[in-house]
Motif scaffolding. Structure first.
Motif, mmCIF file in Angstrom:
data_model
loop_
_atom_site.group_PDB
_atom_site.id
_atom_site.type_symbol
_atom_site.label_atom_id
_atom_site.label_comp_id
_atom_site.label_asym_id
_atom_site.label_seq_id
_atom_site.Cartn_x
_atom_site.Cartn_y
_atom_site.Cartn_z
ATOM 1 N N PHE A 48 0.822 -1.205 0.000
ATOM 2 C CA PHE A 48 0.000 0.000 0.000
ATOM 3 C C PHE A 48 0.862 1.263 0.000
ATOM 4 O O PHE A 48 0.378 2.353 -0.286
ATOM 5 C CB PHE A 48 -0.939 0.030 1.201
ATOM 6 N N THR A 49 2.142 1.109 0.307
ATOM 7 C CA THR A 49 3.061 2.253 0.299
ATOM 8 C C THR A 49 3.799 2.358 -1.027
ATOM 9 O O THR A 49 3.879 3.442 -1.612
ATOM 10 C CB THR A 49 4.071 2.142 1.460
ATOM 11 N N THR A 50 4.331 1.233 -1.525
ATOM 12 C CA THR A 50 5.215 1.302 -2.692
ATOM 13 C C THR A 50 4.816 0.360 -3.830
ATOM 14 O O THR A 50 5.582 0.198 -4.781
ATOM 15 C CB THR A 50 6.665 0.973 -2.283
ATOM 16 N N GLY A 51 3.656 -0.273 -3.764
ATOM 17 C CA GLY A 51 3.229 -1.210 -4.802
ATOM 18 C C GLY A 51 3.117 -0.549 -6.165
ATOM 19 O O GLY A 51 2.703 0.603 -6.286
ATOM 20 N N ALA A 52 3.449 -1.293 -7.222
ATOM 21 C CA ALA A 52 3.507 -0.735 -8.573
ATOM 22 C C ALA A 52 2.141 -0.543 -9.216
ATOM 23 O O ALA A 52 1.998 0.239 -10.143
ATOM 24 C CB ALA A 52 4.362 -1.635 -9.463
ATOM 25 N N GLY A 53 1.127 -1.291 -8.749
ATOM 26 C CA GLY A 53 -0.208 -1.084 -9.276
ATOM 27 C C GLY A 53 -0.615 -2.008 -10.402
ATOM 28 O O GLY A 53 -1.712 -1.896 -10.915
ATOM 29 N N LYS A 58 -1.704 -0.295 -5.943
ATOM 30 C CA LYS A 58 -0.929 0.897 -6.294
ATOM 31 C C LYS A 58 -0.636 1.662 -5.013
ATOM 32 O O LYS A 58 -1.523 2.236 -4.384
ATOM 33 C CB LYS A 58 -1.696 1.774 -7.279
ATOM 34 N N GLY A 59 0.634 1.672 -4.631
ATOM 35 C CA GLY A 59 1.037 2.309 -3.388
ATOM 36 C C GLY A 59 0.885 3.821 -3.441
ATOM 37 O O GLY A 59 0.918 4.429 -4.517
ATOM 38 N N ILE A 60 0.769 4.420 -2.275
ATOM 39 C CA ILE A 60 0.540 5.863 -2.205
ATOM 40 C C ILE A 60 1.719 6.646 -2.764
ATOM 41 O O ILE A 60 1.534 7.697 -3.377
ATOM 42 C CB ILE A 60 0.205 6.295 -0.757
ATOM 43 N N THR A 61 2.948 6.142 -2.607
ATOM 44 C CA THR A 61 4.100 6.874 -3.153
ATOM 45 C C THR A 61 4.159 6.769 -4.676
ATOM 46 O O THR A 61 4.753 7.628 -5.321
ATOM 47 C CB THR A 61 5.424 6.356 -2.564
ATOM 48 N N VAL A 62 3.561 5.742 -5.248
ATOM 49 C CA VAL A 62 3.512 5.584 -6.703
ATOM 50 C C VAL A 62 2.377 6.417 -7.284
ATOM 51 O O VAL A 62 2.522 7.060 -8.326
ATOM 52 C CB VAL A 62 3.355 4.095 -7.070
ATOM 53 N N ALA A 63 1.239 6.435 -6.600
ATOM 54 C CA ALA A 63 0.058 7.135 -7.111
ATOM 55 C C ALA A 63 0.151 8.650 -6.926
ATOM 56 O O ALA A 63 -0.413 9.407 -7.716
ATOM 57 C CB ALA A 63 -1.196 6.615 -6.413
ATOM 58 N N ALA A 64 0.875 9.096 -5.907
ATOM 59 C CA ALA A 64 0.957 10.531 -5.624
ATOM 60 C C ALA A 64 1.850 11.237 -6.638
ATOM 61 O O ALA A 64 2.807 10.653 -7.152
ATOM 62 C CB ALA A 64 1.501 10.750 -4.210
ATOM 63 N N VAL A 65 1.534 12.495 -6.918
ATOM 64 C CA VAL A 65 2.359 13.294 -7.816
ATOM 65 C C VAL A 65 3.488 13.939 -7.018
ATOM 66 O O VAL A 65 3.390 14.110 -5.808
ATOM 67 C CB VAL A 65 1.524 14.374 -8.535
ATOM 68 N N THR A 66 4.555 14.314 -7.699
ATOM 69 C CA THR A 66 5.685 14.963 -7.042
ATOM 70 C C THR A 66 5.332 16.405 -6.716
ATOM 71 O O THR A 66 4.926 17.161 -7.598
ATOM 72 C CB THR A 66 6.936 14.920 -7.938
ATOM 73 N N GLY A 67 5.475 16.773 -5.448
ATOM 74 C CA GLY A 67 5.158 18.133 -5.024
ATOM 75 C C GLY A 67 6.377 19.037 -4.981
ATOM 76 O O GLY A 67 6.325 20.202 -5.363
ATOM 77 N N LYS A 68 7.502 18.491 -4.517
ATOM 78 C CA LYS A 68 8.732 19.272 -4.407
ATOM 79 C C LYS A 68 9.909 18.321 -4.529
ATOM 80 O O LYS A 68 9.947 17.282 -3.876
ATOM 81 C CB LYS A 68 8.780 20.011 -3.064
ATOM 82 N N THR A 69 10.862 18.667 -5.355
ATOM 83 C CA THR A 69 12.087 17.899 -5.497
ATOM 84 C C THR A 69 13.214 18.648 -4.801
ATOM 85 O O THR A 69 13.421 19.835 -5.056
ATOM 86 C CB THR A 69 12.436 17.691 -6.984
ATOM 87 N N ALA A 70 13.917 17.955 -3.913
ATOM 88 C CA ALA A 70 15.019 18.581 -3.184
ATOM 89 C C ALA A 70 16.152 18.922 -4.140
ATOM 90 O O ALA A 70 16.410 18.201 -5.112
ATOM 91 C CB ALA A 70 15.514 17.646 -2.082
ATOM 92 N N ALA A 71 16.818 20.026 -3.855
ATOM 93 C CA ALA A 71 17.925 20.463 -4.710
ATOM 94 C C ALA A 71 19.120 19.525 -4.584
ATOM 95 O O ALA A 71 19.789 19.219 -5.569
ATOM 96 C CB ALA A 71 18.324 21.891 -4.347
ATOM 97 N N ALA A 72 19.381 19.057 -3.362
ATOM 98 C CA ALA A 72 20.509 18.146 -3.132
ATOM 99 C C ALA A 72 20.028 16.701 -3.224
ATOM 100 O O ALA A 72 18.848 16.406 -2.992
ATOM 101 C CB ALA A 72 21.129 18.410 -1.764
ATOM 102 N N THR A 73 20.924 15.796 -3.563
ATOM 103 C CA THR A 73 20.547 14.387 -3.697
ATOM 104 C C THR A 73 20.653 13.634 -2.378
ATOM 105 O O THR A 73 20.095 12.546 -2.246
ATOM 106 C CB THR A 73 21.449 13.691 -4.729
ATOM 107 N N ASN A 74 21.354 14.191 -1.389
ATOM 108 C CA ASN A 74 21.592 13.457 -0.150
ATOM 109 C C ASN A 74 21.022 14.143 1.089
ATOM 110 O O ASN A 74 21.339 13.763 2.214
ATOM 111 C CB ASN A 74 23.088 13.216 0.047
ATOM 112 N N ARG A 193 -7.805 -10.905 0.878
ATOM 113 C CA ARG A 193 -7.807 -10.310 -0.452
ATOM 114 C C ARG A 193 -8.060 -8.817 -0.322
ATOM 115 O O ARG A 193 -9.037 -8.392 0.298
ATOM 116 C CB ARG A 193 -8.875 -10.963 -1.334
ATOM 117 N N SER A 194 -7.152 -8.013 -0.900
ATOM 118 C CA SER A 194 -7.229 -6.562 -0.733
ATOM 119 C C SER A 194 -6.660 -5.850 -1.955
ATOM 120 O O SER A 194 -5.934 -6.434 -2.756
ATOM 121 C CB SER A 194 -6.437 -6.111 0.505
ATOM 122 N N ASP A 195 -6.969 -4.573 -2.051
ATOM 123 C CA ASP A 195 -6.371 -3.688 -3.048
ATOM 124 C C ASP A 195 -6.387 -2.274 -2.474
ATOM 125 O O ASP A 195 -7.103 -1.990 -1.511
ATOM 126 C CB ASP A 195 -7.161 -3.739 -4.362
ATOM 127 N N GLY A 196 -5.600 -1.388 -3.059
ATOM 128 C CA GLY A 196 -5.560 -0.007 -2.603
ATOM 129 C C GLY A 196 -5.149 0.920 -3.718
ATOM 130 O O GLY A 196 -4.433 0.523 -4.640
#
Length: 201
Positions: A48-53, A58-74, A193-196
């Protein structure tokens, strides 16, 4: 339209000897139900967090759109967390919350505002008052990524109630008496049996 399927989950079998079922002072059937339910709950939380769908929910991190991308990678900054909040339309911020891994919470607790140098994490000092982050509650989810690398979705912000989980029925616990009789064991196994999916990204 969003179609909700029914992906089948199995706890896998938990074997016990007949001796332990006869000699134990505890209700092992009830304990086994708790253990197997926890197994299914943990794998469902991953999905439910990272499932590909496709073959998984379909996990919430996959279904959600990107709101802000950090400038640094670390790393990320307190200003970028504020930008994440404001990437959500004000009409949808009421009832919103954060979600992240506990390791990310540790990083957030050390973040300070750039102007006042005050910590952005506000601990609840009175009983019944939850800890808040910039005025919003948060949820710790150990299935979220904690890797400070490129392309990771480390923080979710929005109305988490818009992520819907469909449970086809309650968890089903099965006791297998005959299958392992040749080794004088019994087994317990649980199915569900579940889905999200996220209704509104």
């Amino acid at each position: 339209a969003i179609t909700f399927n029914a992906f089948k989950y199995s706890s896998k079998a938990l074997l016990m000897s007949y001796e332990i079922t006869q000699d134990s002072a505890f209700d092992l059937g009830a304990l086994a139900g708790d253990w197997l339910g926890e197994r299914i709950g943990r794998i469902q939380n991953d999905h439910f967090t990272t499932g590909a769908g496709s073959t998984l929910p379909k996990g919430i991190t996959v279904a959600a759109v990107t709101g802000k991308t950090a400038a640094a990678t670390n790393t990320f900054t307190s200003d970028e967390v504020i930008d994440l909040i404001h990437s959500v339309d004000p009409a949808y911020r009421e009832g919103a919350a954060f979600m992240f891994h506990d390791s990310i919470l540790a990083i957030i607790r050390k973040l300070k505002e750039s102007t006042t140098n005050a910590y952005i994490w506000q601990p609840g000092l009175q009983q019944g008052i939850p800890n808040m982050l910039l005025g919003y509650p948060y949820v710790v989810n150990q299935s979220m990524s904690s890797a400070l690398t490129t392309g990771q979705k480390l923080i979710v912000f929005g109305r988490l109630s818009k992520y819907i989980i469909r449970d086809v029925s309650t968890i089903r616990l099965v006791r297998l008496d005959e299958r392992y009789a040749d080794t004088d064991q019994i087994a317990f196994i649980a199915f569900m049996r579940s889905d999200g999916n996220l209704l509104d990204a």
